[in-house]
Design an enzyme around this catalytic site. Structure first.
Site, PDB file in Angstrom:
ATOM      1  N   THR A  13       0.831  -1.213   0.000  1.00 31.24           N
ATOM      2  CA  THR A  13       0.000   0.000   0.000  1.00 31.24           C
ATOM      3  C   THR A  13       0.861   1.257   0.000  1.00 31.24           C
ATOM      4  OG1 THR A  13      -1.574  -1.250   1.300  1.00 31.24           O
ATOM      5  CG2 THR A  13      -1.881   1.117   1.258  1.00 31.24           C
ATOM      6  N   LYS A 106       8.993   0.087  11.503  1.00 30.36           N
ATOM      7  CA  LYS A 106       9.137   0.322  12.954  1.00 30.36           C
ATOM      8  C   LYS A 106       9.621  -0.906  13.707  1.00 30.36           C
ATOM      9  CE  LYS A 106       4.682  -0.145  11.776  1.00 30.36           C
ATOM     10  NZ  LYS A 106       4.082   0.504  10.651  1.00 30.36           N
ATOM     11  N   LYS A 206       6.799   1.725  17.990  1.00 28.19           N
ATOM     12  CA  LYS A 206       6.879   3.165  17.691  1.00 28.19           C
ATOM     13  C   LYS A 206       7.402   3.934  18.906  1.00 28.19           C
ATOM     14  CE  LYS A 206       3.177   2.783  14.291  1.00 28.19           C
ATOM     15  NZ  LYS A 206       1.717   2.753  14.097  1.00 28.19           N
TER      16      LYS A 206
END
Ligand code: HSE
Length: 434
Positions: A13, A106, A206
């Site tokens: 995506t 991440k 994160k």
């Protein structure tokens, strides 16, 4: 005008969004730059899949990412395949081949960031990763550049859109967790296998990236305390709401005198806290510094074009030579930061929401408050709900600040009382400036 040549690995995506931005004609950002950015090639396992995007003949398309990493024309490798392997090998080989790296990965940075930064330093190359946290929200840039004059005291916020969507739906529409998650899956906000998001792992990755940068330190990702939302009960959202609190999955890190408090857990916030009104798939991160006080960054935390926007911003940063300067000179990128002591969850101090399921008879409240008092836990309010479930009533309490280790011991004793049935529910509370 000089040109920066880009090799893109991963056409999922976000990768497709980046490719669209880079080959749109004229590139949407070209009017701002005295530099041309040229997509040399793309690699993806399913490169032959039918796509809406049309690559010009000049762009190499391949299943084999080595064709991109070994291409001498490529200056910057954009790694967007996610996961640890082969992303880690791609990044290392790219650096060793003299390429700068842009990544949104991440998990890779949380688990192997310092090691990869060290390799980058030794290769004289940079790793840029704005898109790894909060998508288009410029939180990495803020910690790296805008807030550099500050001693960072705390970084906390909502860094996962999936869980924020689920909790928002439970809160606003009074639906149970399973129904809210199903709706998120139907709308494409949650994966079919949602554990990385709902178990808090994505948020912890994160938070690890942000805390290392903000506090200029290193610690093991495995030391982060992580609790997801799958055990959250609708009734606790409801009772807490009545008491003036909104439930969010927060990623929290704070510099304490004796070490780093770093945790991801469902958290109650006063309704008037700015994070309480961050709803749906949006993210927001609060940064507290000695000069700025508290600053909140807000925006879309996921999605094709918002994330592509951050990736392309990093590509521009590398192409203009800015990434090299910051990567060489700013310490959190050295790969060699001081290890910091991570506080065990039993050492944190916060306020708590507690819900006991009790038999409604004289003396019950006194037994519970007695145990809490013995463990140095002071109560700020108590509500006994009228509703009965199987002859049990919910007894809801808010505490003043208490140490978690004491609370855990008290709960074990309370759950052992004959008049208390089932496991006591508890939620941590976050006030402004705690
Ligand atoms: N799955 C993430 C989220 C987006 O729900 O926020 C990618 O980091």
């Amino acid at each position: 005008m000089t040109t920066s040549n880009i090799g893109l690995i991963g056409l999922g995506t976000v990768g497709s969004g980046v490719a669209e931005m880079l080959i749109s004609n004229p590139p949407i950002f070209a009017h701002k730059l005295d530099k041309s950015i040229n997509l040399v090639g793309v690699a993806d396992r399913s490169i032959d899949k039918k796509r809406t995007i049309q690559f010009p003949n000049s762009v190499i398309t391949t299943q084999n990412y080595d064709e991109i990493i070994d291409n001498p024309e490529v200056d910057v490798i954009v790694e967007l395949i996610g996961g640890i392997h082969p992303a880690k090998e791609i990044v290392i080989k790219g650096l060793e081949n003299g390429k700068d790296i842009v990544t949104a990965n991440k998990a890779l940075l949380a688990l192997h960031g310092p090691e990869l930064f060290d390799i980058a330093q030794k290769s004289g190359k940079s790793i840029s990763f704005e898109a790894s946290v909060g998508s288009c929200i410029p939180v990495v840039a803020s910690l790296r550049d805008s807030f550099i004059a500050n001693k960072i005291e705390g970084i906390y916020g909502i860094v996962n859109g999936t869980t924020n969507y689920v909790l928002t739906k439970m809160n606003q529409e009074q639906v149970q967790y399973d129904e809210a998650l199903k709706d998120a899956q139907i709308k494409g906000y949650a994966e079919k296998e949602p554990s990385t998001d709902v178990d808090g792992i994505d948020s912890a990755h994160k938070l690890t990236i942000l805390a290392r940068m903000g506090f200029n330190c290193d610690f093991n990702y495995s030391d982060v305390y992580v609790e997801g939302i799958s055990n959250v009960e609708l009734k606790d959202i409801y009772y807490a709401h009545e008491l003036g609190y909104t439930l969010k999955l927060l990623a929290i890190s704070k510099q304490r005198k004796n070490g780093l408090e770093i945790r991801v857990n469902p958290t109650l916030l006063p309704h008037d806290h700015p994070l309480s009104s961050v709803n749906g798939v949006f993210n927001a991160i609060c940064i507290r510094g000695d000069a700025i006080g508290e600053s909140m960054l807000y925006g879309q935390g996921a999605g094709k074009m918002p994330t592509a926007s951050a990736v392309v911003a990093d590509i521009v940063d590398v192409s203009l030579g800015r990434a090299k300067i910051t990567f060489e000179s700013i310490k959190p990128f050295s790969g060699n930061c001081k290890k910091i002591n991570v506080l065990d969850i039993s050492m944190i101090k916060t306020r708590y929401y507690l819900r006991f399921s009790v038999i409604d008879k004289p003396g019950v409240l006194a037994s519970i408050t007695g145990i809490l008092g013995n463990h140095n836990i002071s109560i700020s309010s108590v509500i006994q709900q009228d509703s009965k479930e199987n002859e049990l009533v919910p007894l809801v309490m808010m505490t003043h600040l208490a140490e978690e280790g004491n609370l855990q011991k008290a709960i074990i004793e309370i759950d052992d009382l004959d008049v208390v049935k089932g496991k006591t529910a508890f939620l941590r509370v976050e006030e402004a400036s705690s």
